[in-house]
Design a protein around this motif. Structure first.
Motif, PDB file in Angstrom:
ATOM      1  N   ARG A 206      78.753  11.406 -36.483  1.00 51.31           N
ATOM      2  CA  ARG A 206      78.404  10.005 -35.794  1.00 51.31           C
ATOM      3  C   ARG A 206      79.639   9.483 -34.878  1.00 51.31           C
ATOM      4  NH1 ARG A 206      75.216   7.244 -40.934  1.00 51.31           N
ATOM      5  NH2 ARG A 206      73.777   8.791 -41.105  1.00 51.31           N
ATOM      6  N   ALA A 207      80.731   9.641 -35.473  1.00 50.10           N
ATOM      7  CA  ALA A 207      82.051   9.093 -34.746  1.00 50.10           C
ATOM      8  C   ALA A 207      82.109   9.996 -33.416  1.00 50.10           C
ATOM      9  CB  ALA A 207      83.324   9.309 -35.403  1.00 50.10           C
ATOM     10  N   PRO A 208      82.334   9.104 -32.148  1.00 54.83           N
ATOM     11  CA  PRO A 208      82.350   9.761 -30.932  1.00 54.83           C
ATOM     12  C   PRO A 208      83.594  10.757 -30.902  1.00 54.83           C
ATOM     13  CG  PRO A 208      81.993   7.656 -30.704  1.00 54.83           C
ATOM     14  CD  PRO A 208      82.137   7.766 -32.079  1.00 54.83           C
ATOM     15  N   ALA A 209      83.676  11.713 -29.968  1.00 51.68           N
ATOM     16  CA  ALA A 209      84.781  12.790 -30.103  1.00 51.68           C
ATOM     17  C   ALA A 209      86.013  11.982 -29.135  1.00 51.68           C
ATOM     18  CB  ALA A 209      84.256  14.069 -29.208  1.00 51.68           C
TER      19      ALA A 209
ATOM     20  N   VAL B  40      86.248   8.734 -18.874  1.00 52.55           N
ATOM     21  CA  VAL B  40      85.833   9.801 -19.995  1.00 52.55           C
ATOM     22  C   VAL B  40      84.049   9.443 -20.166  1.00 52.55           C
ATOM     23  CG1 VAL B  40      86.021  10.296 -22.377  1.00 52.55           C
ATOM     24  CG2 VAL B  40      87.840   9.802 -21.001  1.00 52.55           C
ATOM     25  N   LEU B  41      83.609   8.162 -20.386  1.00 50.59           N
ATOM     26  CA  LEU B  41      82.270   8.138 -20.744  1.00 50.59           C
ATOM     27  C   LEU B  41      81.360   8.628 -19.540  1.00 50.59           C
ATOM     28  CD1 LEU B  41      82.374   4.783 -22.606  1.00 50.59           C
ATOM     29  CD2 LEU B  41      82.214   7.111 -23.660  1.00 50.59           C
TER      30      LEU B  41
ATOM     31  N   LEU C   5      84.475  15.674 -19.298  1.00 49.83           N
ATOM     32  CA  LEU C   5      85.745  15.415 -20.213  1.00 49.83           C
ATOM     33  C   LEU C   5      85.173  15.234 -21.558  1.00 49.83           C
ATOM     34  CD1 LEU C   5      87.345  12.731 -17.897  1.00 49.83           C
ATOM     35  CD2 LEU C   5      88.071  14.890 -18.382  1.00 49.83           C
ATOM     36  N   ARG C   6      83.858  14.630 -21.853  1.00 50.32           N
ATOM     37  CA  ARG C   6      83.458  14.320 -23.162  1.00 50.32           C
ATOM     38  C   ARG C   6      83.378  15.775 -23.906  1.00 50.32           C
ATOM     39  NH1 ARG C   6      79.899  11.165 -20.755  1.00 50.32           N
ATOM     40  NH2 ARG C   6      78.212  12.527 -21.157  1.00 50.32           N
ATOM     41  N   THR C   7      82.714  16.821 -22.893  1.00 47.54           N
ATOM     42  CA  THR C   7      82.649  18.184 -23.632  1.00 47.54           C
ATOM     43  C   THR C   7      83.908  18.805 -23.804  1.00 47.54           C
ATOM     44  OG1 THR C   7      80.431  18.250 -22.490  1.00 47.54           O
ATOM     45  CG2 THR C   7      81.295  20.516 -23.414  1.00 47.54           C
TER      46      THR C   7
END
Length: 359
Positions: A16-19, A325-326, A331-333
């Motif tokens: 559940r915590a964002p990467a 980033v969002l 970048l997230r991947t």
């Protein structure tokens, strides 16, 4: 509940915590460390100035005994490290001290002047950001045309002109006795609300905006050109999607991601440029307050202004990086993939490793 169920529940909770959360915490820590180093350097630099605050307050003809007494009262006779630790401890508790010049709480002085500076910067962004987007998109869509060449030349010339020359030029253009359209000096009446004195903000706002517009407009133009030449735009054209929809629905949103960093850099430049503009136009903001504090050797006020400004710049950088980033799936991947790979190699600490599956 079996051990396997506990592991599964723990794994779901971790997912559940964002990467990007660990990266964000690291960036926040680095920003706070940078702010601490800057405050330490500024504190030591202000202490090393040749003039004595006690003598500045009491005057050059004050007796030596009075000066020594005032130094003891202000704590200026203590070692620099002890003074810094004492100031830092009070600052962490929200106490920025009292002004040596007026004996007023520094937080009250900053609260009155910081709002004026924020109003100045907000006025700049209100017209610079939309105009920069319009100019950048227009020049990118007409790349290498006569309009593009003339527009880039004008932006480069505007960027090469020093900010104080732009301010002086605006004063000569709109505040000469023959014209007298706008006031040359922005001395606000503290008894009246700021919204009732907007005519005093026009020249400072335009002087700052003309300095910030060229960089942001060129940034939007470069981002739009890169997006227009991307593979997904070429594929959209091959599918027969109208050009207007490609520009506004596909190209512009992707071009805005690099422009976020440009907006953040522009905002950081405006924080420093506002100090100069306030001094030139006598605008009662953080810049004029800092200038007066340096002249009076008002150490608590100088240190508080530097602290607030530094924290503001750190916050701007952090928000810009987080938005980048969002809004960028790559970048997230990439961050998620790197975390998985590091977890498999056992690089992550034990509290962040994914538990092994039960046989």
């Amino acid at each position: 509940m079996s051990e396997h169920s506990v592991h599964c529940a723990s794994r779901k909770h971790r997912r559940r915590a964002p990467a990007w959360l660990s990266w964000f915490v690291g960036r926040l820590g680095a920003g706070l460390l940078t702010a601490w180093v800057i405050t330490l350097v500024v504190f030591i630099a202000t202490q090393a100035l040749p003039s004595d605050p006690a003598r500045v307050i009491l005057g050059p003809d004050a007796p030596l005994e009075s000066i020594l007494t005032l130094q003891r009262q202000l704590g200026l006779d203590r070692p620099i490290l002890e003074q810094y630790l004492r100031w830092l401890g009070h600052a962490l508790q929200g106490d920025l001290g009292r002004s040596l010049d007026s004996s007023a709480p520094v937080s009250e002085i900053l609260g009155a002047r910081f709002g004026n500076t924020l109003a100045l910067i907000a006025g700049v962004f209100a017209w610079v950001v939309p105009l920069a987007l319009l100019l950048g998109v227009t020049l990118a869509l007409r790349r290498d045309s006569r309009l593009d060449r003339w527009g880039l030349s004008a932006l480069i010339l505007l960027k090469a002109t020093p900010g104080f020359l732009l301010a002086i030029g605006l004063v000569l253009l709109f505040s000469m006795p023959q014209v007298d359209l706008l006031p040359a000096v922005s001395i606000l009446d503290p008894e009246r609300p700021l919204l009732a004195q907007l005519e005093y903000l026009v020249l400072p706002v335009f002087a700052l905006g003309l300095s910030a517009l060229p960089y942001l407009a060129r940034m939007v133009r470069a981002s739009m050109i890169e997006a227009l030449e991307s593979d997904y735009v070429i594929a959209a054209r091959l599918r027969g999607i109208p050009e207007r929809r490609i520009v506004w629905r596909h190209t512009l949103p992707n071009a805005l991601v690099p422009a976020i960093q440009g907006v953040a850099l522009t905002l950081r430049v405006l924080v420093g440029g506002a100090l100069l503009a306030e001094v030139i136009f006598s605008y009662p903001g953080i810049g004029t307050t800092l200038n007066s504090a340096i002249q009076m050797r008002d150490l608590p006020l100088i240190q508080a202004i530097v602290l607030v400004t530094t924290l503001g710049v750190v916050l701007i950088n952090l928000l810009a990086d987080l938005l980048t980033v969002l809004l960028t799936p790559k970048l997230r991947t990439a961050r998620r993939v790197r975390m998985i790979q590091r977890n498999r190699r056992g690089i992550l600490p034990w509290w962040r490793r994914q538990p092994a599956k039960a046989p």
